[in-house]
Design a protein around this motif. Structure first.
Motif, short mmCIF file in Angstrom:
data_model
loop_
_atom_site.label_atom_id
_atom_site.label_comp_id
_atom_site.label_asym_id
_atom_site.label_seq_id
_atom_site.Cartn_x
_atom_site.Cartn_y
_atom_site.Cartn_z
N PRO A 1 3.05 -5.53 8.56
CA PRO A 1 2.87 -6.58 9.57
C PRO A 1 3.71 -6.32 10.82
CG PRO A 1 3.14 -7.55 7.39
CD PRO A 1 3.41 -6.09 7.24
N LEU A 2 3.32 -6.98 11.91
CA LEU A 2 3.95 -6.73 13.21
C LEU A 2 5.42 -7.10 13.21
CD1 LEU A 2 3.34 -5.82 16.11
CD2 LEU A 2 2.86 -8.21 16.67
N ARG A 3 5.77 -8.15 12.48
CA ARG A 3 7.16 -8.63 12.49
C ARG A 3 8.10 -7.65 11.79
NH1 ARG A 3 8.14 -10.70 7.42
NH2 ARG A 3 6.27 -11.09 6.16
N LEU A 4 7.58 -6.71 11.02
CA LEU A 4 8.42 -5.78 10.26
C LEU A 4 8.34 -4.35 10.78
CD1 LEU A 4 7.60 -7.03 6.65
CD2 LEU A 4 9.63 -7.55 8.00
N ARG A 5 7.64 -4.12 11.87
CA ARG A 5 7.42 -2.74 12.31
C ARG A 5 8.68 -2.12 12.88
NH1 ARG A 5 1.30 -2.99 14.96
NH2 ARG A 5 0.26 -3.52 12.99
N ASP A 6 9.54 -2.92 13.53
CA ASP A 6 10.77 -2.35 14.06
C ASP A 6 11.64 -1.80 12.94
OD1 ASP A 6 9.97 -2.95 16.60
OD2 ASP A 6 11.00 -4.89 16.66
N ARG A 7 11.78 -2.57 11.87
CA ARG A 7 12.55 -2.09 10.73
C ARG A 7 11.90 -0.87 10.09
NH1 ARG A 7 13.62 -6.26 6.24
NH2 ARG A 7 14.01 -4.27 5.19
N ALA A 8 10.58 -0.89 10.05
CA ALA A 8 9.87 0.24 9.43
C ALA A 8 10.09 1.52 10.23
CB ALA A 8 8.39 -0.08 9.30
N ARG A 9 10.12 1.43 11.57
CA ARG A 9 10.34 2.62 12.38
C ARG A 9 11.73 3.21 12.13
NH1 ARG A 9 7.64 -0.63 16.28
NH2 ARG A 9 5.55 0.19 16.77
N GLN A 10 12.70 2.32 11.95
CA GLN A 10 14.06 2.80 11.68
C GLN A 10 14.15 3.48 10.32
OE1 GLN A 10 16.66 -0.55 12.12
NE2 GLN A 10 16.13 -0.89 14.28
N ARG B 1 0.85 -1.18 0.00
CA ARG B 1 0.00 0.00 0.00
C ARG B 1 0.89 1.23 0.00
NH1 ARG B 1 -2.72 -3.62 -0.91
NH2 ARG B 1 -4.69 -4.29 0.02
N ARG B 2 0.43 2.27 -0.66
CA ARG B 2 1.21 3.51 -0.68
C ARG B 2 1.31 4.11 0.72
NH1 ARG B 2 -0.62 6.89 -6.07
NH2 ARG B 2 -0.07 5.32 -7.62
N ALA B 3 0.24 3.94 1.50
CA ALA B 3 0.24 4.54 2.84
C ALA B 3 1.20 3.84 3.79
CB ALA B 3 -1.18 4.51 3.42
N ALA B 4 1.72 2.66 3.42
CA ALA B 4 2.64 1.96 4.30
C ALA B 4 3.93 2.73 4.51
CB ALA B 4 2.95 0.58 3.73
N SER B 5 4.32 3.56 3.55
CA SER B 5 5.55 4.34 3.69
C SER B 5 5.38 5.51 4.65
CB SER B 5 6.00 4.85 2.33
OG SER B 5 5.01 5.67 1.76
N HIS B 6 4.17 5.76 5.13
CA HIS B 6 3.92 6.88 6.04
C HIS B 6 3.35 6.43 7.38
CE1 HIS B 6 4.55 9.53 2.59
NE2 HIS B 6 3.73 8.75 1.91
#
Length: 746
Positions: free
Chosen positions: A36-45, A25-30
């Protein structure tokens, strides 16, 4: 090594890029919560908390008082075209094209239609239609409403509808419990003047209505009100009118490319029917004040087509009927929707009318889960089951704008003590009337082709987004024109307008394709493009039907036609319909000198059933101008393409082609394939060709001359073969491939 590969990938790939395509989704970059929960730590970084200043080119150039709102900006874009209500959703995810420019009563409108998803969705969409569910927004299709006395409307529709099979006034369709899939012709011109397909359904009469009145405020269909597409007058029906003249309403749902032509044909047919009624009326009868009203309902109704075996569970989960419905047959049907394996279990064209709650009240929806031991009750179509307030114009106008916006419902939802609890419907919430119509794409009971079943959901304008969001939330795929055409191709049926030669819509489609492909060919360097002259392709951009039938002289002076052009005043026409297979079987058993008369007698017999005069065409000209649609199956290898050429072969070559497939001895098939056939052996062209995913081989839909098809039957009898044999060559190919042909009786 694997750990190093993962580390390297993480440095060059964002989190949302590692997700499957259907979860991106485009909104995932914002928003971190979009992944998914398993990737949220990487996404925050990866999130950049520093707000960058927008580039100058993206800053608004006007002052605050002169800026246009988002709604005004979108309306400004629609000056020369019209958007569907789901246009923005499709424009973000699909390739759009302006298609089917057509003229309404007062203006020219074009709809930007979704052609295909931007992601690779050809095979996933096919799997969804076979094993899951796929949704298509068909709100661009036109609905024409006719109102008037029942016997007049039956005459109007019988004059311009297909003469094969039961007519619109048959007992199975007149109560309004089923739809009739038919074809519209120019009034009185059958089998010439084919316009296009149509779906006709009557408004069911209430059981309490007594046939005591005739239509009020209607007139002959010659006058129209500018801007609304109506043929409407001010004549009043007398009080002592014929009690048998029931006032009925019928809807004709057609393709947008044929809307103007069909409207004109219905208006002409209504004029003829009214003139005949006035002449047959008894002296002193006030028949002059009786008329028929025609109205274009474009912009008043929306339509969704959802196909696949899981369509029942998706609809059951997304729609919530009102609890006040006291019809036992509807409650029985709605209860059985959960356990229906496919909508093919219910009668074809069945109509169900009911009211549903605002789908946003219980968003997000959940698909219904069928039980382990499903029970399939017998559902019988009835006028009571088909009753719906969607037929009322006042009801549609009152629902054009939902009473509550999404933010109002979100505010109500935020007050729930338990988060995620569906909202309880209030008295002020909208109750939306809908029509659910069974839809199938299939050839017949004896066919080995794939049969696809689903539903068509009709709802009032203004409600596309609420229903569309609920239907797509559960993972239902969304398809465009290419996916819809693929469904028809896999089911072995023809697709309008590309598979309907001699229609105005087909000519427009062919002209647009010719302009696009020829321009692309001109831009291609000579070394990189096909040399059609060297390949012997007579007409690379469009099918040369006139030359195939022998009605026109070939552009190449050295190429003789089947017979000298101008020997006959034959008019080209397409022989199609469910009774074509039986008709051709009877022509096979008729001696060649009597085939013209036999074909004319068959067609005149159909015309007599609808009280039409016999054809004023010479029997020989009727046979020479006929084109019949066929289904082509490749014998071994090969994937036929659009505008491929169909050749007939002589008996000796047919025996050589049959030998590799019927015995263990395998001669040099390549040498046979490279034999260049003469131009005089061309008997037809392919209109749609591709690799069939359901059969695992190349298949195609084409059209051949009826006269040459009968010759193929004679050849099969001489060779003691049950199948008709031809050769197929692509327009840019050098080799011919063996194929079998059969009649396409749809």
């Amino acid at each position: 090594m694997q750990g190093a590969m993962k580390q390297h990938a993480s440095s060059t790939q964002r989190v949302w890029q590692s997700l499957p395509r259907h979860l991106r989704r485009r909104a995932a970059s914002h928003d971190v919560r979009r992944v998914p929960l398993r990737l949220r730590d990487r996404a925050r970084q990866e999130m950049n908390s520093v707000q960058k200043k927008a580039p100058a080119r993206l800053r608004p150039q006007r002052g605050k008082d002169k800026r246009l709102s988002r709604t005004e900006t979108f309306l400004k874009r629609q000056r020369d075209k019209s958007w569907l209500e789901t246009h923005i959703w499709h424009a973000k995810r699909m390739r759009m094209e302006n298609m089917w420019g057509y003229r309404l009563v007062c203006s020219t409108r074009r709809f930007p239609i979704a052609v295909t998803p931007t992601e690779k969705a050809f095979r996933p969409s096919h799997r969804a239609s076979v094993h899951g569910a796929i949704l298509h927004d068909a709100s661009y299709q036109t609905i024409i409403q006719l109102q008037g006395p029942e016997h007049i409307l039956r005459t109007v529709l019988d004059t311009c509808c297909d003469l094969q099979g039961p007519g619109p006034g048959a007992k199975r369709y007149l109560p309004g419990a089923r739809t009739l899939d038919t074809y519209i012709y120019e009034p009185g011109y059958y089998p010439f003047g084919l316009i296009g397909p149509a779906t006709i359904f009557w408004r069911p009469l209430p059981t309490s209505q007594v046939p005591s009145t005739v239509p009020q405020d209607i007139s002959a269909p010659g006058s129209q009100k500018s801007g609304k597409g109506k043929g409407k007058g001010k004549a009043k029906a007398p009080e002592n009118s014929d009690p048998d003249a029931l006032h009925r309403t019928v809807w004709v749902r057609i393709h947008p490319a044929t809307s103007e032509t069909v409207f004109a044909a219905l208006r002409t047919s209504a004029s003829l029917a009214l003139d005949a009624a006035r002449k047959a009326a008894a002296p002193g009868t006030q028949i002059d004040e009786i008329g028929v009203e025609l109205e274009d309902l474009s912009g008043q109704l929306n339509a969704f087509e959802i196909m696949g075996p899981k369509a029942n569970q998706v609809l059951k989960g997304a729609l919530s009927p009102v609890s006040q419905d006291s019809r036992d047959d509807f409650n029985k049907f709605w209860t059985s929707m959960t356990d229906l394996q496919t909508s093919g279990s219910v009668p074809r064209g069945m109509i169900i009318g009911f009211k549903v709650l605002d789908p946003r009240l219980k968003f997000p929806p959940k698909n219904a889960k069928p039980s382990a031991t499903p029970a399939s009750p017998i559902i019988i179509p009835s006028a009571t089951l088909a009753q719906s307030d969607l037929w009322e114009e006042s009801t549609r106008d009152s629902l054009r704008k939902p009473r509550y916006k999404k933010k109002d419902l979100d505010e109500r939802r935020s007050k729930n003590l338990v988060p995620g609890t569906p909202l309880s419907p209030l008295r002020q919430d909208n109750r939306v009337p809908v029509l659910l119509i069974q839809r199938s794409a299939e050839r017949g009971a004896a066919s080995k082709d794939l049969a696809l079943h689903g539903w068509t959901l009709l709802l009032p304008a203004g409600w596309s987004i609420p229903f569309f969001s609920s239907l797509t939330f559960t993972g239902t795929r969304v398809g465009g024109q290419r996916e819809r055409q693929t469904q028809a191709f896999e089911a072995g049926t023809a697709y309008f307008p590309r598979d309907y030669p001699f229609c105005a819509a087909h000519d427009a489609f062919v002209s647009a394709r010719e302009t696009e492909e020829s321009a692309r060919w001109e831009r291609t360097p000579p070394a990189k493009r096909a040399n059609y002259k060297r390949l012997g392709t007579r007409s690379p951009w469009r099918a040369d039907w006139g030359v195939v039938l022998g009605l026109e002289a070939s552009k190449d002076a050295d190429v003789p036609t089947q017979r000298e052009a101008g020997d006959s005043d034959a008019q080209p026409w397409l022989l199609r319909g469910p009774t074509v297979r039986g008709l051709i079987a009877r022509l096979h058993t008729t001696p060649p000198p009597g085939r013209s008369a036999a074909l004319t007698d068959e067609l005149n017999g159909l015309r007599r059933r609808r009280t039409m005069d016999p054809l004023a065409v010479a029997p020989t000209a009727l046979l020479l101008g006929a084109l019949v649609r066929v289904r082509i199956t490749m014998c071994t290898r090969g994937k036929p393409q659009d505008l491929g050429i169909i050749y007939a072969v002589d008996d000796a070559e047919a025996r050589m082609w049959r030998r590799p497939h019927g015995s263990e001895e395998d001669p040099d098939e390549v040498a046979l394939a490279e034999v260049k056939p003469p131009q005089t052996s061309i008997i037809g062209y392919i209109t749609t060709g591709n690799f069939s995913l359901s059969h695992g081989e190349g298949r195609a839909v084409g059209a051949v001359s009826l006269l040459r098809f009968l010759e193929l039957g004679e050849q099969a009898q001489r060779l003691a073969s049950k199948e008709l044999f031809v050769k197929v060559r692509d327009r840019d190919g050098q080799q011919c491939r063996a194929a079998h042909v059969e009649i396409l009786d749809v």
